[in-house]
Motif scaffolding. Structure first.
Motif, PDB file in Angstrom:
ATOM      1  N   ASN A   9       0.819  -1.229   0.000  1.00 44.94           N
ATOM      2  CA  ASN A   9       0.000   0.000   0.000  1.00 44.94           C
ATOM      3  C   ASN A   9       0.846   1.269   0.000  1.00 44.94           C
ATOM      4  OD1 ASN A   9      -1.839  -1.910   2.315  1.00 44.94           O
ATOM      5  ND2 ASN A   9      -2.502  -1.571   0.217  1.00 44.94           N
ATOM      6  N   LEU A  10       1.950   1.259  -0.721  1.00 43.15           N
ATOM      7  CA  LEU A  10       2.865   2.399  -0.739  1.00 43.15           C
ATOM      8  C   LEU A  10       2.261   3.555  -1.537  1.00 43.15           C
ATOM      9  CD1 LEU A  10       5.752   3.063   0.286  1.00 43.15           C
ATOM     10  CD2 LEU A  10       6.563   2.499  -2.006  1.00 43.15           C
ATOM     11  N   THR A  11       2.276   4.727  -0.928  1.00 48.39           N
ATOM     12  CA  THR A  11       1.648   5.901  -1.538  1.00 48.39           C
ATOM     13  C   THR A  11       2.542   7.123  -1.346  1.00 48.39           C
ATOM     14  OG1 THR A  11      -0.578   5.038  -1.121  1.00 48.39           O
ATOM     15  CG2 THR A  11      -0.380   7.413  -1.478  1.00 48.39           C
ATOM     16  N   LYS A  12       2.584   7.960  -2.375  1.00 52.20           N
ATOM     17  CA  LYS A  12       3.312   9.230  -2.274  1.00 52.20           C
ATOM     18  C   LYS A  12       2.457  10.340  -2.879  1.00 52.20           C
ATOM     19  CE  LYS A  12       6.868  11.959  -1.476  1.00 52.20           C
ATOM     20  NZ  LYS A  12       7.418  12.197  -0.134  1.00 52.20           N
ATOM     21  N   ARG A  13       2.183  11.345  -2.062  1.00 51.97           N
ATOM     22  CA  ARG A  13       1.410  12.490  -2.517  1.00 51.97           C
ATOM     23  C   ARG A  13       2.254  13.757  -2.451  1.00 51.97           C
ATOM     24  NH1 ARG A  13      -2.217   9.996   1.119  1.00 51.97           N
ATOM     25  NH2 ARG A  13      -3.866   8.803   0.062  1.00 51.97           N
ATOM     26  N   PHE A  14       2.026  14.629  -3.408  1.00 53.35           N
ATOM     27  CA  PHE A  14       2.605  15.967  -3.402  1.00 53.35           C
ATOM     28  C   PHE A  14       1.426  16.937  -3.423  1.00 53.35           C
ATOM     29  CE2 PHE A  14       5.717  13.217  -5.467  1.00 53.35           C
ATOM     30  CZ  PHE A  14       6.871  13.519  -4.768  1.00 53.35           C
ATOM     31  N   GLY A  15       1.032  17.421  -2.255  1.00 54.82           N
ATOM     32  CA  GLY A  15      -0.174  18.231  -2.175  1.00 54.82           C
ATOM     33  C   GLY A  15      -1.395  17.402  -2.545  1.00 54.82           C
ATOM     34  N   PHE A  17      -1.764  16.039  -5.485  1.00 51.63           N
ATOM     35  CA  PHE A  17      -1.391  15.119  -6.561  1.00 51.63           C
ATOM     36  C   PHE A  17      -0.842  13.814  -5.980  1.00 51.63           C
ATOM     37  CE2 PHE A  17       1.936  13.513  -9.507  1.00 51.63           C
ATOM     38  CZ  PHE A  17       1.105  13.177 -10.568  1.00 51.63           C
ATOM     39  N   THR A  18      -1.405  12.694  -6.392  1.00 50.25           N
ATOM     40  CA  THR A  18      -0.940  11.376  -5.942  1.00 50.25           C
ATOM     41  C   THR A  18      -0.039  10.778  -7.005  1.00 50.25           C
ATOM     42  OG1 THR A  18      -2.982  11.032  -4.679  1.00 50.25           O
ATOM     43  CG2 THR A  18      -1.636   9.089  -5.145  1.00 50.25           C
ATOM     44  N   ALA A  19       1.263  10.805  -6.747  1.00 56.08           N
ATOM     45  CA  ALA A  19       2.232  10.306  -7.732  1.00 56.08           C
ATOM     46  C   ALA A  19       2.282   8.789  -7.742  1.00 56.08           C
ATOM     47  CB  ALA A  19       3.613  10.878  -7.431  1.00 56.08           C
ATOM     48  N   VAL A  20       2.236   8.186  -6.562  1.00 58.00           N
ATOM     49  CA  VAL A  20       2.229   6.720  -6.411  1.00 58.00           C
ATOM     50  C   VAL A  20       1.021   6.377  -5.557  1.00 58.00           C
ATOM     51  CG1 VAL A  20       3.467   4.709  -5.535  1.00 58.00           C
ATOM     52  CG2 VAL A  20       4.725   6.581  -6.627  1.00 58.00           C
ATOM     53  N   ASP A  21       0.170   5.501  -6.093  1.00 59.96           N
ATOM     54  CA  ASP A  21      -1.154   5.308  -5.528  1.00 59.96           C
ATOM     55  C   ASP A  21      -1.376   3.874  -5.028  1.00 59.96           C
ATOM     56  OD1 ASP A  21      -3.814   5.478  -4.848  1.00 59.96           O
ATOM     57  OD2 ASP A  21      -4.546   5.950  -6.864  1.00 59.96           O
ATOM     58  N   ASN A  22      -0.966   3.641  -3.761  1.00 54.93           N
ATOM     59  CA  ASN A  22      -1.361   2.404  -3.083  1.00 54.93           C
ATOM     60  C   ASN A  22      -0.853   1.142  -3.801  1.00 54.93           C
ATOM     61  OD1 ASN A  22      -2.796   1.285  -0.819  1.00 54.93           O
ATOM     62  ND2 ASN A  22      -4.384   0.596  -2.233  1.00 54.93           N
ATOM     63  N   ILE A  23       0.453   1.106  -4.076  1.00 57.29           N
ATOM     64  CA  ILE A  23       0.998  -0.048  -4.805  1.00 57.29           C
ATOM     65  C   ILE A  23       1.520  -1.110  -3.829  1.00 57.29           C
ATOM     66  CG2 ILE A  23       1.580   1.349  -6.821  1.00 57.29           C
ATOM     67  CD1 ILE A  23       4.532   1.228  -5.968  1.00 57.29           C
ATOM     68  N   ALA A  46       8.404   6.085  -7.196  1.00 55.57           N
ATOM     69  CA  ALA A  46       8.394   4.838  -6.426  1.00 55.57           C
ATOM     70  C   ALA A  46       9.815   4.344  -6.174  1.00 55.57           C
ATOM     71  CB  ALA A  46       7.591   3.771  -7.161  1.00 55.57           C
ATOM     72  N   MET A  47      10.658   4.419  -7.190  1.00 54.42           N
ATOM     73  CA  MET A  47      12.038   3.967  -7.034  1.00 54.42           C
ATOM     74  C   MET A  47      12.775   4.827  -6.013  1.00 54.42           C
ATOM     75  SD  MET A  47      15.112   3.524  -9.843  1.00 54.42           S
ATOM     76  CE  MET A  47      14.506   2.043 -10.598  1.00 54.42           C
TER      77      MET A  47
END
Length: 245
Positions: A9-15, A17-23, A46-47
């Motif tokens: 469930n890896l996620t990365k948001r910038f404000g 904007f969700t760059a990586v969504d629950n992988i 992600a990398m």
């Protein structure tokens, strides 16, 4: 098989904007894992998280047994990294680059000289050891950069589009080095824009708009989508994308 990368469930948001969504995925020891996606799909973000360079917004990931959010320095010491954009110093000689990165990666001083000589001879670079890297053909640079990235025998090496701009013969030689590393138990995590290279991977994931849309062995992905090549698999998935860069 021993899992050396575990992502949940890896996620990365910038404000907003969700760059990586629950992988979620895992990678086994010695596996060649292709991490593919069009520009803007989220694979570079992600990398960066998996390399301990960017902290996740949520979710969990461990690399070489270390938590990427809580133990990023331990992650960095356990991996190798090579990118198309920056891997070697052009204004240093071949042997100087090897010694420099050996020191950065923490190889003991007493081992560096002998291991440097061994590597130079294995690569056929002995006669070029005093050549400035800027003077080497691109294919030679990439082979040297990869060999430097695994000089310290890491558990995992991350390769970010390592063969961009390299001719087909040099690319094939580069992949022979990848196979050799895999045979020695080093896990290879690679991004590429060349879909023929996806065929060389044990498994491939394809990201679209921050999510993993497919993950399996190349043969099984082609069977699933009823196509003959990974190019066609990529096209079928990438055309769903709603964002770019």
């Amino acid at each position: 098989m021993e899992k050396v990368i575990e992502v949940k469930n890896l996620t990365k948001r910038f404000g907003d904007f969700t760059a990586v969504d629950n992988i979620s995925f895992d990678v086994s020891k010695g596996e060649i894992f292709g991490f593919l996606g069009a520009n803007g799909a989220g694979k570079t973000t992600a990398m960066r998280m998996l390399c301990g360079l960017s902290k996740p917004t949520s979710g969990q990931a461990s690399v070489a047994g270390f938590n990427v959010a809580g133990q990023p320095e331990d992650v960095k010491r356990s991996i190798g990294y090579m990118s198309q954009k920056f891997s070697l110093y052009d204004d240093l000689k071949v042997w100087e680059n090897i010694r420099l990165f050996a020191g950065i990666y923490g190889v003991p001083d007493r081992e560096i000289t002998s291991k440097t000589e061994t590597l130079l001879r294995q690569l056929g670079f002995w006669e070029e050891k005093d050549t400035f890297v800027s003077a080497l053909p691109l294919g030679w640079k990439q082979k040297l950069a990869f060999s430097v990235s695994i000089f310290h025998e890491p558990k995992i090496v991350f390769l970010d589009e390592p063969t961009g701009g390299v001719d087909p013969v040099a690319r094939r030689q580069f992949w022979e080095l990848i196979y050799d590393a895999s045979d020695r138990g080093i896990t290879v995590f690679v991004t590429t824009h060349y879909m023929d290279e996806a065929e060389y991977c044990d498994r491939v994931s394809l990201m679209v708009d921050g999510r993993i849309e497919a993950l399996d062995a190349p043969k099984k992905l082609k069977e699933k989508f009823n196509v003959a090549t990974m190019d066609e698999v990529f096209y079928l998935l990438a055309r769903k994308a709603t964002r770019s860069d």
